[in-house]
Design a protein around this motif. Sequence first.
Motif, PDB file in Angstrom:
ATOM      1  N   GLN A 131       4.062  -6.808  -7.191  1.00  0.00           N
ATOM      2  CA  GLN A 131       4.666  -8.097  -7.496  1.00  0.00           C
ATOM      3  C   GLN A 131       6.068  -8.213  -6.905  1.00  0.00           C
ATOM      4  N   ASP A 132       6.828  -7.139  -6.961  1.00  0.00           N
ATOM      5  CA  ASP A 132       8.186  -7.153  -6.421  1.00  0.00           C
ATOM      6  C   ASP A 132       8.172  -7.461  -4.925  1.00  0.00           C
ATOM      7  N   ILE A 133       7.267  -6.819  -4.202  1.00  0.00           N
ATOM      8  CA  ILE A 133       7.189  -7.018  -2.746  1.00  0.00           C
ATOM      9  C   ILE A 133       6.620  -8.390  -2.413  1.00  0.00           C
ATOM     10  N   GLU A 134       5.509  -8.746  -3.039  1.00  0.00           N
ATOM     11  CA  GLU A 134       4.852 -10.005  -2.703  1.00  0.00           C
ATOM     12  C   GLU A 134       5.699 -11.216  -3.071  1.00  0.00           C
ATOM     13  N   ALA A 162       0.817  -1.210   0.000  1.00  0.00           N
ATOM     14  CA  ALA A 162       0.000   0.000   0.000  1.00  0.00           C
ATOM     15  C   ALA A 162       0.853   1.264   0.000  1.00  0.00           C
ATOM     16  N   LEU A 163       1.839   1.315   0.883  1.00  0.00           N
ATOM     17  CA  LEU A 163       2.643   2.528   1.036  1.00  0.00           C
ATOM     18  C   LEU A 163       3.599   2.741  -0.134  1.00  0.00           C
ATOM     19  N   GLU A 164       4.226   1.674  -0.612  1.00  0.00           N
ATOM     20  CA  GLU A 164       5.218   1.832  -1.675  1.00  0.00           C
ATOM     21  C   GLU A 164       4.564   2.085  -3.023  1.00  0.00           C
ATOM     22  N   CYS A 165       3.368   1.534  -3.243  1.00  0.00           N
ATOM     23  CA  CYS A 165       2.625   1.898  -4.454  1.00  0.00           C
ATOM     24  C   CYS A 165       2.288   3.389  -4.435  1.00  0.00           C
ATOM     25  N   PHE A 169      20.252 -19.497   1.315  1.00  0.00           N
ATOM     26  CA  PHE A 169      19.878 -19.961  -0.019  1.00  0.00           C
ATOM     27  C   PHE A 169      20.453 -19.107  -1.152  1.00  0.00           C
ATOM     28  N   GLY A 170      21.129 -18.011  -0.825  1.00  0.00           N
ATOM     29  CA  GLY A 170      21.689 -17.152  -1.855  1.00  0.00           C
ATOM     30  C   GLY A 170      20.655 -16.212  -2.445  1.00  0.00           C
ATOM     31  N   VAL A 171      21.091 -15.408  -3.412  1.00  0.00           N
ATOM     32  CA  VAL A 171      20.204 -14.408  -4.018  1.00  0.00           C
ATOM     33  C   VAL A 171      19.929 -14.700  -5.487  1.00  0.00           C
ATOM     34  N   GLN A 172      20.521 -15.765  -6.028  1.00  0.00           N
ATOM     35  CA  GLN A 172      20.418 -15.999  -7.461  1.00  0.00           C
ATOM     36  C   GLN A 172      19.000 -16.306  -7.934  1.00  0.00           C
ATOM     37  N   GLU A 173      18.139 -16.816  -7.043  1.00  0.00           N
ATOM     38  CA  GLU A 173      16.777 -17.164  -7.436  1.00  0.00           C
ATOM     39  C   GLU A 173      15.761 -16.075  -7.106  1.00  0.00           C
ATOM     40  N   LEU A 174      16.227 -14.952  -6.615  1.00  0.00           N
ATOM     41  CA  LEU A 174      15.295 -13.888  -6.238  1.00  0.00           C
ATOM     42  C   LEU A 174      14.616 -13.278  -7.465  1.00  0.00           C
ATOM     43  N   PRO A 175      13.321 -12.941  -7.346  1.00  0.00           N
ATOM     44  CA  PRO A 175      12.630 -12.291  -8.468  1.00  0.00           C
ATOM     45  C   PRO A 175      13.148 -10.869  -8.659  1.00  0.00           C
ATOM     46  N   ASP A 176      13.124 -10.399  -9.908  1.00  0.00           N
ATOM     47  CA  ASP A 176      13.557  -9.038 -10.192  1.00  0.00           C
ATOM     48  C   ASP A 176      12.515  -8.378 -11.085  1.00  0.00           C
ATOM     49  N   ALA A 232       7.298   0.681 -16.907  1.00  0.00           N
ATOM     50  CA  ALA A 232       6.032   1.305 -16.518  1.00  0.00           C
ATOM     51  C   ALA A 232       6.222   2.782 -16.197  1.00  0.00           C
ATOM     52  N   ILE A 233       7.312   3.093 -15.511  1.00  0.00           N
ATOM     53  CA  ILE A 233       7.610   4.487 -15.178  1.00  0.00           C
ATOM     54  C   ILE A 233       7.850   5.297 -16.449  1.00  0.00           C
ATOM     55  N   ALA A 234       8.618   4.718 -17.385  1.00  0.00           N
ATOM     56  CA  ALA A 234       8.933   5.416 -18.633  1.00  0.00           C
ATOM     57  C   ALA A 234       7.675   5.740 -19.434  1.00  0.00           C
ATOM     58  N   SER A 235       6.688   4.853 -19.365  1.00  0.00           N
ATOM     59  CA  SER A 235       5.443   5.075 -20.103  1.00  0.00           C
ATOM     60  C   SER A 235       4.413   5.854 -19.284  1.00  0.00           C
ATOM     61  N   LYS A 236       4.774   6.223 -18.045  1.00  0.00           N
ATOM     62  CA  LYS A 236       3.891   6.977 -17.153  1.00  0.00           C
ATOM     63  C   LYS A 236       2.568   6.241 -16.903  1.00  0.00           C
ATOM     64  N   ASP A 237       2.656   4.925 -16.849  1.00  0.00           N
ATOM     65  CA  ASP A 237       1.478   4.090 -16.645  1.00  0.00           C
ATOM     66  C   ASP A 237       1.337   3.774 -15.153  1.00  0.00           C
ATOM     67  N   ILE A 238       0.469   4.507 -14.478  1.00  0.00           N
ATOM     68  CA  ILE A 238       0.345   4.378 -13.025  1.00  0.00           C
ATOM     69  C   ILE A 238      -0.053   2.964 -12.611  1.00  0.00           C
ATOM     70  N   GLN A 239      -0.994   2.371 -13.326  1.00  0.00           N
ATOM     71  CA  GLN A 239      -1.453   1.031 -12.958  1.00  0.00           C
ATOM     72  C   GLN A 239      -0.341  -0.002 -13.100  1.00  0.00           C
ATOM     73  N   ARG A 240       0.452   0.089 -14.167  1.00  0.00           N
ATOM     74  CA  ARG A 240       1.588  -0.837 -14.345  1.00  0.00           C
ATOM     75  C   ARG A 240       2.653  -0.604 -13.279  1.00  0.00           C
ATOM     76  N   VAL A 241       2.852   0.644 -12.891  1.00  0.00           N
ATOM     77  CA  VAL A 241       3.808   0.938 -11.819  1.00  0.00           C
ATOM     78  C   VAL A 241       3.364   0.260 -10.535  1.00  0.00           C
ATOM     79  N   ARG A 242       2.107   0.403 -10.192  1.00  0.00           N
ATOM     80  CA  ARG A 242       1.589  -0.196  -8.963  1.00  0.00           C
ATOM     81  C   ARG A 242       1.657  -1.726  -9.022  1.00  0.00           C
ATOM     82  N   THR A 243       1.372  -2.292 -10.178  1.00  0.00           N
ATOM     83  CA  THR A 243       1.431  -3.750 -10.327  1.00  0.00           C
ATOM     84  C   THR A 243       2.859  -4.254 -10.144  1.00  0.00           C
ATOM     85  N   ALA A 244       3.831  -3.565 -10.741  1.00  0.00           N
ATOM     86  CA  ALA A 244       5.229  -3.990 -10.626  1.00  0.00           C
ATOM     87  C   ALA A 244       5.728  -3.886  -9.184  1.00  0.00           C
ATOM     88  N   ILE A 245       5.347  -2.825  -8.491  1.00  0.00           N
ATOM     89  CA  ILE A 245       5.728  -2.669  -7.084  1.00  0.00           C
ATOM     90  C   ILE A 245       5.114  -3.796  -6.255  1.00  0.00           C
TER      91      ILE A 245
END
Length: 224
Positions: free
Chosen positions: A207-210, A95-98, A177-184, A192-205
Amino acid sequence: MTEPAFNEPQEEFRTTQERVYYQVRDAILRGQFLPGKSVTIRGLASELDCSPMPVREALRRLTSERALELSDTRRVTVPTMTREKLDEICAARVALECQAAEQALPFVGEEELSQLRALDDRITQALASKDMQEYVTGNLEFHFTLYRLGHPHIILSLIESLWLQTAPLQHLVFQRFGVQELPDRHQDLIEAIASKDIQRVRTAIRQDIEEGLGSISAEELMQS
């Protein structure tokens, strides 16, 4: 201990107490405090080359932020993490980071995008080389470089508190377990930021956290 990683004062530390607080906070973020291990006030004071008083005050502040616990024996430990608590922190971070990312979006130009891309390249290289410390530093700088662009005040301090609460557990998992399998998801976020797409920005944030916090299993929580 290294210099502060996020939201550090823009001027030199005015007091020893302030310096100690930021140094201990940064040490938590960088994995120098792990679940199951404890340190003493006197031991920290010796390491930071100061008297116990500023250490005690720094720990009081970090305890109020729920990053550490101070026992009656003056030993400092990382609070126990439960699945319920982790899930609540995850939801709060989303919620906060989005909100912080959306607030930053109008202030992102080509220069800011280039900076974020450079940080993402650094993270990608760290993942490829399995460099845990470089990954942690790069990931921290990537997120807070973005969030600071929106000139947040209350939101940023709340996000920092949540990162402090999960950092020790994440470092413990990284060590095992290392960091090699971490999602990026940073590339998705940059696009999403480059295209100024707010919904895609929120989705990426989100997914990254979850995907990051959600990958921590019940067994790993018990072992912490």
